[in-house]
Motif scaffolding. Structure first.
Motif, mmCIF file in Angstrom:
data_model
loop_
_atom_site.group_PDB
_atom_site.id
_atom_site.type_symbol
_atom_site.label_atom_id
_atom_site.label_comp_id
_atom_site.label_asym_id
_atom_site.label_seq_id
_atom_site.Cartn_x
_atom_site.Cartn_y
_atom_site.Cartn_z
ATOM 1 N N ASP A 211 0.815 -1.216 0.000
ATOM 2 C CA ASP A 211 0.000 0.000 0.000
ATOM 3 C C ASP A 211 0.853 1.272 0.000
ATOM 4 N N THR A 235 -4.815 4.089 0.838
ATOM 5 C CA THR A 235 -5.623 3.871 2.038
ATOM 6 C C THR A 235 -7.078 3.597 1.674
ATOM 7 N N THR A 236 -7.847 3.208 2.672
ATOM 8 C CA THR A 236 -9.287 2.975 2.467
ATOM 9 C C THR A 236 -10.117 4.177 2.900
ATOM 10 N N ALA A 258 -7.581 -0.338 -1.811
ATOM 11 C CA ALA A 258 -7.444 1.105 -1.587
ATOM 12 C C ALA A 258 -8.442 1.900 -2.418
#
Length: 331
Positions: A211, A235-236, A258
């Motif tokens: 990530d 990121t989420t 993501a």
């Protein structure tokens, strides 16, 4: 053809680059061996022979790399006074064009604006490592300009040339990851200007997880020197602070999950390229590439520090409870 073998030897030396000093002697001019930088500069722009010009350029670049601060300052002052444009000639051709605007007189204006130092820089640009040394020269020059503002016209000349030489068409975008050669990774550590990288272990935590991404622009003439690089966190959701992104103990997510790409650090690497715009091109290109690689990405955001903001906010908090509360959150 008694000279055929002689010229074949010269051509072979030029092609191989193996014995340029001996070639200079064979051409009958080794008097530049101990010449100062200013004399080499004059010889370089006045010589007409391509081979000799190349050799003078190489000697100038080598001499500059070995020069001390005093010699460099002397060179800069000479470039300012003796290698400037001929203002009287410029005035004459502008007046001529004003009175009779012909294409010939229009071209003459550009010729008159081409100073001797611009001719010098253009010739140095043609030599291997010439651009790299000129970038270093401009970094030295910008420091000298702080003490002597009269040197700034030289910086203007270099900046205009660099804007042409470092345009987007000559830049290559390369991903930086843990498999990147060590000598390039060392420069990423050294050039990080936003969130300092303390160790190789910390660098690995920024580059290796699925990530995390890092991309850099390189120039064709400086393939091992990053010009600018950006670090990206996948990121989420949009992060509330940088501490979470830099937490080496966090649990990495699969890049396919993501939905947000966070550009959290961008660093210019070459002081000699100050004022040359790369960041806008870099972020747009990276966003385009990431969007193509990871279709789930919906948002592209930045998380950049504002130097001195916390101290300023604290100074404003004395008589304002809302500002005081915000300052406390930032502590």
């Amino acid at each position: 053809m008694p000279y055929l073998g002689y010229f074949q030897e010269i051509w072979s030396s030029l092609r191989s680059g193996s014995s340029r000093l001996s070639l200079l002697r064979s051409l009958g001019d080794d008097s530049s061996e101990d010449a100062p930088l200013t004399e080499l500069a004059e010889r370089l722009i006045t010589t007409r022979g391509e081979a000799t010009s190349l050799l003078y350029a190489e000697r100038f670049l080598n001499r500059y790399e070995e020069a001390d601060t005093k010699d460099k300052l002397q060179l800069f002052k000479t470039l300012q006074t003796d290698f400037d444009i001929d203002s009287q000639q410029l005035l004459t051709v502008v007046t001529t064009y004003h009175n009779n605007p012909t294409p010939k007189d229009y071209a003459a204006i550009f010729d008159a604006c081409n100073s001797k130092r611009q001719q010098l820089f253009s010739k140095l640009h043609e030599v291997p490592n010439g651009i790299k040394t000129l970038v270093a020269l401009r970094a030295d020059l910008r420091l000298a300009c702080k003490e002597d503002p009269d040197l700034r016209p030289i910086d203007v000349d270099l900046r205009l040339l660099f804007e042409s030489w470092f345009n987007r068409g000559f830049l290559t975008l390369r991903p930086i990851d843990w498999t990147t050669p060590a000598h390039v990774l060392e420069k990423i550590i050294a050039y990080e200007a936003v969130h300092e990288i303390q160790s190789w272990s910390e660098l690995r935590k920024r580059l290796e997880p699925a990530d995390r991404r890092c991309y850099a622009f390189f120039h064709l003439a400086m393939p091992d020197e990053p010009l600018i690089f950006v670090e990206v966190a996948l990121t989420t959701g949009q992060p509330a602070n940088i501490q979470h992104l830099l937490d080496g103990e966090r649990t990495a997510i699969d890049s396919e999950q993501a939905t947000v790409a966070v550009f959290y650090s961008i660093s210019n690497c070459q002081p000699g390229l100050a004022g040359i715009s790369f960041g806008n091109f870099l972020i747009k290109q990276v966003a385009r590439d990431l969007g193509g690689e990871l279709p789930a990405l919906k948002d592209f955001v930045t998380l950049s520090p504002i130097p001195g903001f916390k101290d300023w906010l604290r100074s404003q908090a004395e008589n304002n409870t809302e500002v005081a509360a915000l300052a406390e959150i930032l502590e």
